[in-house]
Design a protein around this motif. Sequence first.
Motif, mmCIF file in Angstrom:
data_model
loop_
_atom_site.group_PDB
_atom_site.id
_atom_site.type_symbol
_atom_site.label_atom_id
_atom_site.label_comp_id
_atom_site.label_asym_id
_atom_site.label_seq_id
_atom_site.Cartn_x
_atom_site.Cartn_y
_atom_site.Cartn_z
ATOM 1 N N GLU A 61 0.830 -1.205 0.000
ATOM 2 C CA GLU A 61 0.000 0.000 0.000
ATOM 3 C C GLU A 61 0.863 1.252 0.000
ATOM 4 O O GLU A 61 0.595 2.217 -0.720
ATOM 5 C CB GLU A 61 -0.926 -0.011 1.219
ATOM 6 C CG GLU A 61 -2.027 -1.053 1.154
ATOM 7 C CD GLU A 61 -2.926 -1.009 2.376
ATOM 8 O OE1 GLU A 61 -2.811 -0.036 3.153
ATOM 9 O OE2 GLU A 61 -3.727 -1.935 2.560
ATOM 10 N N MET A 65 1.162 4.960 -2.462
ATOM 11 C CA MET A 65 0.617 6.175 -1.858
ATOM 12 C C MET A 65 1.475 7.409 -2.111
ATOM 13 O O MET A 65 2.679 7.326 -2.319
ATOM 14 C CB MET A 65 0.469 5.988 -0.342
ATOM 15 C CG MET A 65 -0.685 5.091 0.066
ATOM 16 S SD MET A 65 -0.836 5.025 1.869
ATOM 17 C CE MET A 65 -2.417 4.202 2.019
ATOM 18 N N ARG A 66 0.810 8.558 -2.064
ATOM 19 C CA ARG A 66 1.471 9.859 -2.106
ATOM 20 C C ARG A 66 1.364 10.491 -0.724
ATOM 21 O O ARG A 66 0.513 10.121 0.090
ATOM 22 C CB ARG A 66 0.800 10.769 -3.138
ATOM 23 C CG ARG A 66 0.743 10.169 -4.537
ATOM 24 C CD ARG A 66 2.065 10.284 -5.259
ATOM 25 N NE ARG A 66 2.009 9.678 -6.594
ATOM 26 C CZ ARG A 66 2.991 9.754 -7.474
ATOM 27 N NH1 ARG A 66 4.097 10.408 -7.183
ATOM 28 N NH2 ARG A 66 2.876 9.174 -8.662
ATOM 29 N N ARG A 68 0.169 13.219 0.209
ATOM 30 C CA ARG A 68 -1.141 13.824 0.472
ATOM 31 C C ARG A 68 -2.125 12.815 1.072
ATOM 32 O O ARG A 68 -3.084 13.205 1.741
ATOM 33 C CB ARG A 68 -1.723 14.395 -0.824
ATOM 34 C CG ARG A 68 -2.119 13.377 -1.857
ATOM 35 C CD ARG A 68 -2.919 14.003 -2.992
ATOM 36 N NE ARG A 68 -2.082 14.882 -3.792
ATOM 37 C CZ ARG A 68 -1.408 14.483 -4.878
ATOM 38 N NH1 ARG A 68 -1.466 13.215 -5.272
ATOM 39 N NH2 ARG A 68 -0.686 15.329 -5.565
ATOM 40 N N ASP A 69 -1.891 11.515 0.834
ATOM 41 C CA ASP A 69 -2.805 10.480 1.316
ATOM 42 C C ASP A 69 -2.663 10.221 2.807
ATOM 43 O O ASP A 69 -3.590 9.684 3.426
ATOM 44 C CB ASP A 69 -2.571 9.166 0.557
ATOM 45 C CG ASP A 69 -2.807 9.308 -0.943
ATOM 46 O OD1 ASP A 69 -3.741 10.039 -1.323
ATOM 47 O OD2 ASP A 69 -2.051 8.693 -1.727
ATOM 48 N N ILE A 70 -1.535 10.564 3.400
ATOM 49 C CA ILE A 70 -1.302 10.204 4.797
ATOM 50 C C ILE A 70 -0.992 11.399 5.689
ATOM 51 O O ILE A 70 -0.890 11.241 6.904
ATOM 52 C CB ILE A 70 -0.162 9.178 4.923
ATOM 53 C CG1 ILE A 70 1.177 9.812 4.545
ATOM 54 C CG2 ILE A 70 -0.428 7.950 4.088
ATOM 55 C CD1 ILE A 70 2.376 8.980 4.941
ATOM 56 N N GLU A 146 3.162 17.581 -1.898
ATOM 57 C CA GLU A 146 2.069 16.634 -1.670
ATOM 58 C C GLU A 146 2.188 15.403 -2.565
ATOM 59 O O GLU A 146 1.788 14.308 -2.184
ATOM 60 C CB GLU A 146 0.715 17.308 -1.947
ATOM 61 C CG GLU A 146 0.308 18.373 -0.972
ATOM 62 C CD GLU A 146 -1.052 18.948 -1.330
ATOM 63 O OE1 GLU A 146 -1.561 18.628 -2.433
ATOM 64 O OE2 GLU A 146 -1.612 19.717 -0.533
ATOM 65 N N SER A 147 2.723 15.601 -3.755
ATOM 66 C CA SER A 147 2.757 14.531 -4.745
ATOM 67 C C SER A 147 3.892 13.533 -4.542
ATOM 68 O O SER A 147 3.977 12.532 -5.243
ATOM 69 C CB SER A 147 2.881 15.129 -6.148
ATOM 70 O OG SER A 147 4.047 15.933 -6.243
ATOM 71 N N HIS A 250 -15.019 6.602 3.571
ATOM 72 C CA HIS A 250 -13.657 6.163 3.259
ATOM 73 C C HIS A 250 -12.983 5.797 4.567
ATOM 74 O O HIS A 250 -13.522 6.049 5.643
ATOM 75 C CB HIS A 250 -12.864 7.287 2.557
ATOM 76 C CG HIS A 250 -12.615 8.479 3.423
ATOM 77 N ND1 HIS A 250 -13.537 9.517 3.560
ATOM 78 C CD2 HIS A 250 -11.576 8.820 4.237
ATOM 79 C CE1 HIS A 250 -13.062 10.422 4.391
ATOM 80 N NE2 HIS A 250 -11.879 10.031 4.827
ATOM 81 N N GLN A 253 -8.317 8.808 8.575
ATOM 82 C CA GLN A 253 -7.020 8.800 9.226
ATOM 83 C C GLN A 253 -7.148 9.373 10.637
ATOM 84 O O GLN A 253 -8.143 10.000 10.984
ATOM 85 C CB GLN A 253 -6.021 9.622 8.417
ATOM 86 C CG GLN A 253 -5.780 9.109 7.012
ATOM 87 C CD GLN A 253 -4.869 10.026 6.216
ATOM 88 O OE1 GLN A 253 -4.173 10.871 6.767
ATOM 89 N NE2 GLN A 253 -4.866 9.873 4.909
ATOM 90 N N SER A 272 -4.452 1.692 8.305
ATOM 91 C CA SER A 272 -4.994 1.715 6.952
ATOM 92 C C SER A 272 -6.121 0.713 6.747
ATOM 93 O O SER A 272 -6.769 0.709 5.703
ATOM 94 C CB SER A 272 -3.885 1.431 5.936
ATOM 95 O OG SER A 272 -3.289 0.164 6.188
#
Length: 294
Positions: A61, A65-66, A68-70, A146-147, A250, A253, A272
Amino acid sequence: MSDDNPHSSNGSANKSFIDKIVQVFTGEPQNKDELVNVINDAEDRDLIKPETKQMIEGVLEVAEMRVRDIMIPRSQMVTLNINQSLDEFLPTILESAHSRFPVVNDDLDDVEGILLAKDLLAFGFNGNTPSFCIKDVIRPAMIVPESKKVESLLKEFRSKRYHMAIVVDEYGGVSGVVTIEDILELIVGEIEDETDEAIDEEIKHLASNVYQVKALTDLEDFDEYFNCNFDKTDDDADTIGGLVLHQFGHMPQKGEETKIGDFDIKVVSADSRRLQTLQISIPKDHEINGKITD
């Protein structure tokens, strides 16, 4: 007729799995689904433990991921102002119990550096220490977009020995913060430290109208305790965690917040794959066990 090789059957099974592993590193399988099948097969054959499988899945996972996701979003960042005195920002440090703090100027987008709480020890135990100036103890801040891929950030954290990074958007504005612990928790699950309070009972009263609740608390028990009817809200949810997950739409977090009815709900701990602990703030004048909350 006796079998001359009693381990041949198990050896064949192991060989079959080993063949699959060899295929992984020699070009097969060709996609993630096939790799997941190999991992599932390994668990079914008791070649790896469920915990090991969970960590492998976490690694897979993370690879996709980027940042920004976490990241912890801007609105939930705990920061210190570079113009504050030690007495002014010390309560923030004690209340949050964090070990690292972004230090900003009057504008949150103007990050001056990172303060490590341990760097304040010298100013607390040495009576001859000169007057404190936060500018003298802050460390350079690591800035990432972020990317950026999470896997790449983890490598950078390790090589540069950083534990926190400031996340910026495409315009250079601060959009959040990410720590090495956030990444590791994706792989190994929630990491409890000395400041995390253990919650043995399903529902724990913290203060006035604030409660800490295990996500696996049965909805009927939740309704009975809080004198509400959440159990009638969603026929598919059996626990308060399931209801909250449906509300978010979703996997939330740590730190994300939502509202169900008049109850404000914050995710205290989660990984996650599952919610673990929630903080429930109930409205004033709500009756619980025959008592009206303040």
